[in-house]
Enzyme design. Sequence first.
Site, short mmCIF file in Angstrom:
data_model
loop_
_atom_site.label_atom_id
_atom_site.label_comp_id
_atom_site.label_asym_id
_atom_site.label_seq_id
_atom_site.Cartn_x
_atom_site.Cartn_y
_atom_site.Cartn_z
N CYS A 64 60.43 64.52 29.39
CA CYS A 64 59.60 63.96 30.32
C CYS A 64 58.73 64.32 31.40
O CYS A 64 57.83 63.42 30.80
CB CYS A 64 61.05 63.06 31.34
SG CYS A 64 62.15 64.53 31.78
N HIS A 103 60.16 59.39 37.31
CA HIS A 103 59.50 60.63 38.37
C HIS A 103 57.98 60.46 38.98
O HIS A 103 57.19 59.23 38.04
CB HIS A 103 59.68 61.93 36.80
CG HIS A 103 60.46 62.33 36.25
ND1 HIS A 103 61.90 61.97 36.70
CD2 HIS A 103 60.68 62.82 35.44
CE1 HIS A 103 62.94 62.83 36.18
NE2 HIS A 103 62.02 63.49 35.08
#
Length: 329
Positions: A126, A234
């Site tokens: 990710c 994130h």
Amino acid sequence: MKVAVVGATGLVGSEILTVLAERNFPVTALIPVASERSKGKEIEFKGNKYKVVTPAEAIALHPDVALFSAGGETSTEYAPQFAEAGITVVDNSSAWRMDPTKKLVVPEVNGEVLSAADKIIANPNCSTIQMVVVLQPLHAKYKIKRVVVSTYQSVTGTGVKAVNQLMDERAGKDGEKAYPYQIDLNVIPHIDVFQDNGYTKEEMKMIKETNKIMGDDSIRVTATTVRIPVMGGHSEAVNIEFENDFDLAEVRQLLGEQEGVIVIDDPANLQYPMPKDAHGKDEVLVGRIRRDESQDKTLNLWVVADNLRKGAATNAVQIAELLLKKGLI
Ligand SMILES: NC(=O)c1ccc[n+]([C@@H]2O[C@H](COP(=O)([O-])OP(=O)(O)OC[C@H]3O[C@@H](n4cnc5c(N)ncnc54)[C@H](OP(=O)(O)O)[C@@H]3O)[C@@H](O)[C@H]2O)c1
């Protein structure tokens, strides 16, 4: 398309179901797959209910494509069995990413590498996905020499258990722990296991996967990956040194034109990307675009994305869309 979602009861798997529905992927039959524990459980997709089956049962149902997000062990064991049965696998785990015989794909960056021979296709980590989407147009124009990245990663990246740990801690309850320390009101500079060189596996993934996806081993990358008590996505502070000098206005223009990127960069009006803005979005948000005044030809960026969407589910579904468009499934 008959589509199997392996790990359908998990965080990434549920997001894959949402993304398949939202993007109108032509699903004629859905096969939700999980462990023996979830066998028979009902999953809803586009108003219909489907019963969860095991991976072995799913192979017998012969889907056209299988989107895996059930951890490395499940992928190592079952992806080759699906591929052997002629089913194309898009895998979210780290099991196949650095295998030289497997493609590691972010459609906006290297979608052209996909071919009919690819039966197991790896979806990158990710943190790497959101970074390379932003690096790509800048590398094409100015040639990147070195990247220094520090991450601020959401608990959703660890899975259901970690989300429960944060919520339990907030509620003052005892419960199962995903991390070795309290995560609420804390920051843990440790994601995945430590390696002999002092880096964590997550940090080494960001380094190696960036070179593989961008097809350029000359780009030097160093990373510090950190878990924070956040849910939406994130964030990354990215420092990029180029071979050639750049113009800030042109950098903003290149990023603004990049598919899948939204520039939010207006400090005067306090506009910059935050995880709560990225949550539920497919795009990578970039802001705080400025020169590194300590060094020539060097840029600082702040990059944010929903790790369950572009960092996992959306990228996997985009790979499936590309396979379909190219007539490979
Ligand atoms: N979260 C992220 O941001 C992210 C990003 C990229 C990649 N990934 C990867 O995606 C995978 C799943 O992550 P997650 O966050 O969704 O985890 P999660 O919420 O813990 O879900 C795990 C899923 O895997 C299934 N599963 C576990 N063992 C299985 C087995 N032996 N056979 C079949 N299914 C099995 C679980 O089924 P049961 O419900 O039956 O246990 C569940 O559906 C991991 O490989 C992770 O590294 C995650």
